[in-house]
Write an enzyme that holds these catalytic residues in place. Structure first.
Site, PDB file in Angstrom:
ATOM      1  N   HIS A 105       2.715  -2.443 -12.719  1.00 46.01           N
ATOM      2  CA  HIS A 105       2.987  -3.750 -12.115  1.00 46.01           C
ATOM      3  C   HIS A 105       1.732  -4.416 -11.571  1.00 46.01           C
ATOM      4  O   HIS A 105       1.719  -5.631 -11.345  1.00 46.01           O
ATOM      5  CB  HIS A 105       4.079  -3.646 -11.035  1.00 46.01           C
ATOM      6  CG  HIS A 105       3.645  -3.095  -9.722  1.00 46.01           C
ATOM      7  ND1 HIS A 105       3.822  -1.770  -9.367  1.00 46.01           N
ATOM      8  CD2 HIS A 105       3.044  -3.674  -8.651  1.00 46.01           C
ATOM      9  CE1 HIS A 105       3.367  -1.571  -8.130  1.00 46.01           C
ATOM     10  NE2 HIS A 105       2.888  -2.714  -7.688  1.00 46.01           N
ATOM     11  N   ASP A 123       5.989   3.016 -14.229  1.00 44.94           N
ATOM     12  CA  ASP A 123       5.076   2.102 -13.538  1.00 44.94           C
ATOM     13  C   ASP A 123       3.639   2.634 -13.560  1.00 44.94           C
ATOM     14  O   ASP A 123       2.937   2.582 -12.567  1.00 44.94           O
ATOM     15  CB  ASP A 123       5.536   1.844 -12.102  1.00 44.94           C
ATOM     16  CG  ASP A 123       4.898   0.576 -11.529  1.00 44.94           C
ATOM     17  OD1 ASP A 123       4.499  -0.294 -12.319  1.00 44.94           O
ATOM     18  OD2 ASP A 123       4.783   0.478 -10.291  1.00 44.94           O
ATOM     19  N   ASN A 151      -2.560  -1.171  -2.169  1.00 46.36           N
ATOM     20  CA  ASN A 151      -2.712   0.278  -2.349  1.00 46.36           C
ATOM     21  C   ASN A 151      -2.177   0.760  -3.698  1.00 46.36           C
ATOM     22  O   ASN A 151      -2.548   1.845  -4.166  1.00 46.36           O
ATOM     23  CB  ASN A 151      -1.960   1.047  -1.258  1.00 46.36           C
ATOM     24  CG  ASN A 151      -2.796   1.333  -0.026  1.00 46.36           C
ATOM     25  OD1 ASN A 151      -2.451   0.911   1.074  1.00 46.36           O
ATOM     26  ND2 ASN A 151      -3.905   2.042  -0.201  1.00 46.36           N
ATOM     27  N   SER A 152      -1.282  -0.009  -4.306  1.00 43.54           N
ATOM     28  CA  SER A 152      -0.632   0.435  -5.538  1.00 43.54           C
ATOM     29  C   SER A 152      -1.650   0.815  -6.603  1.00 43.54           C
ATOM     30  O   SER A 152      -2.578   0.054  -6.902  1.00 43.54           O
ATOM     31  CB  SER A 152       0.275  -0.664  -6.095  1.00 43.54           C
ATOM     32  OG  SER A 152       1.525  -0.635  -5.475  1.00 43.54           O
ATOM     33  N   GLY A 164      22.106   7.674 -21.775  1.00 41.54           N
ATOM     34  CA  GLY A 164      23.008   6.530 -21.851  1.00 41.54           C
ATOM     35  C   GLY A 164      24.222   6.624 -20.961  1.00 41.54           C
ATOM     36  O   GLY A 164      25.330   6.269 -21.391  1.00 41.54           O
ATOM     37  N   VAL A 165      24.028   7.061 -19.713  1.00 40.32           N
ATOM     38  CA  VAL A 165      25.140   7.128 -18.772  1.00 40.32           C
ATOM     39  C   VAL A 165      24.719   6.547 -17.431  1.00 40.32           C
ATOM     40  O   VAL A 165      23.524   6.495 -17.103  1.00 40.32           O
ATOM     41  CB  VAL A 165      25.638   8.575 -18.547  1.00 40.32           C
ATOM     42  CG1 VAL A 165      26.151   9.175 -19.833  1.00 40.32           C
ATOM     43  CG2 VAL A 165      24.546   9.453 -17.927  1.00 40.32           C
TER      44      VAL A 165
END
Length: 346
Positions: free
Chosen positions: A73, A105, A181-182, A233-234
């Protein structure tokens, strides 16, 4: 569920120290100062020029002679102009984006002419211990070359992701983590990386992407530019006492399947609960013989122990009876869910 933070002596958990160029070494004998000196030259300020002037900034760190890790991001709004990196030595480099993965991310950048002072930091392949001291290095609010200190407050946390899917196995810390900080490293007092800092959760506590997840994703980003996540897929929810009693479980454990995506690997294998009928639907209590007590454990196992194409054995409770079923995992499709607004940091 968020664990409580703990106070300790010394500088105190949650203390923050911003270092100047001279890092003030006048006879100071501190383990924090030693780690700072040994690692800060490998930590960078990431500056992104985005469309219509909407860029952002964050942090990153060097992992080898050519590559820098940051959050997806942080660089997701980057244009063809590339990404600018500023090192602690005040040297600037233009980096290209090698690969990105919104589901974890994580992103990898390439630098053709790495500064001599920058060396690769080592990412461990294990979880840190709860209560262990850690340091967050980076550029909170653009304040370059900062260090904050805290402890590991929890492990195996589940984080929101810009993709709409959750990020499993995350590390929780009470070291101050703020926008900017990311992408920076969360390090031990030995200078080993225990996670990639994630400042997008919007809480007064900090998180980091698991080192075990990072060690699975980053090599693929360097090699192929992408990473294929396993997909069942649940949608599931925790099993509380009411559901446990309705399906015939002695203890409130496992996860209830509340939705199965059509044509997903779990379609025609798992049965979702019918709204208003608490006794319906499969409860997953184990995967490949490993007990599943909650959503975090199921997500972590799938993320850290499996790959697309693997067949997993699920132990489920269906209509009061325990049975085993198999699901062959696929690659995760592009998210159709509303995206979590974590956009570039400023």
């Amino acid at each position: 569920m968020i664990g409580a933070t703990v106070a300790v002596g010394g500088l105190g958990v949650g203390s923050s120290v911003a270092q100047d160029e001279g890092d003030g070494d006048d006879g100071v004998d501190s383990p924090y100062t030693a780690v700072y000196r040994d690692t800060i030259d490998s930590v960078v300020l990431v500056t992104v020029a985005g469309p219509r002037g909407r860029g952002g900034l964050g942090s990153g760190f060097v992992i080898d002679e050519q590559h820098v890790v940051t959050n997806d991001h942080v660089v997701s709004s980057a244009t063809d102009d590339g990404v600018e990196l500023q090192f602690n030595t005040e040297e600037w480099r233009t980096a290209s984006i090698v690969g990105t993965d919104p589901y974890s991310d994580l992103a990898v950048l390439r630098v053709e002419n790495m500064p001599d002072a920058a060396s690769g930091l080592s990412i461990v392949d294990r979880e840190p211990a709860i209560g262990q001291e850690v340091l967050a290095l980076g550029n909170p609010f653009g304040l370059d070359a900062s260090i904050s200190q805290g402890i590991v407050s929890g492990v195996d946390r589940v984080l929101p992701s810009p993709s709409g899917f959750s990020i499993p196995a995350a590390i929780q810390t009470d070291a101050p983590v703020n926008p900017g900080n990311s992408g920076g490293p969360l390090v031990s007092l030995e200078g080993e990386v225990f996670g990639v800092v994630f400042a997008g959760a919007g809480q007064a506590i900090g998180f980091a992407i698991s080192p075990r997840l990072a060690n699975r994703v980053l090599p693929a980003l360097i090699e192929d530019g992408t990473y294929e996540h396993p997909y069942m897929g649940v949608a599931v929810q925790p099993v509380g006492p009411e559901i446990a009693d309705a399906v015939g479980l002695e203890d409130a454990t496992g996860v209830l399947v509340v939705e199965v995506v059509p044509d997903a690997p779990a379609a025609d294998v798992l049965e979702p609960a019918i709204p208003g009928q608490p006794s319906s639907g499969d409860v997953i209590v184990a995967i490949d013989g490993q007990q599943v007590q909650n959503q975090a454990q199921l997500l972590s196992y799938l993320a850290l122990e499996t790959a697309p194409g693997d067949t997993v054995a699920l132990t489920v409770v269906r209509s009061g009876d325990e049975q085993s079923v198999e699901v062959t995992l696929d690659s995760r499709p592009e998210s159709q869910l509303p995206q979590t607004p974590i956009g570039p940091e400023r």
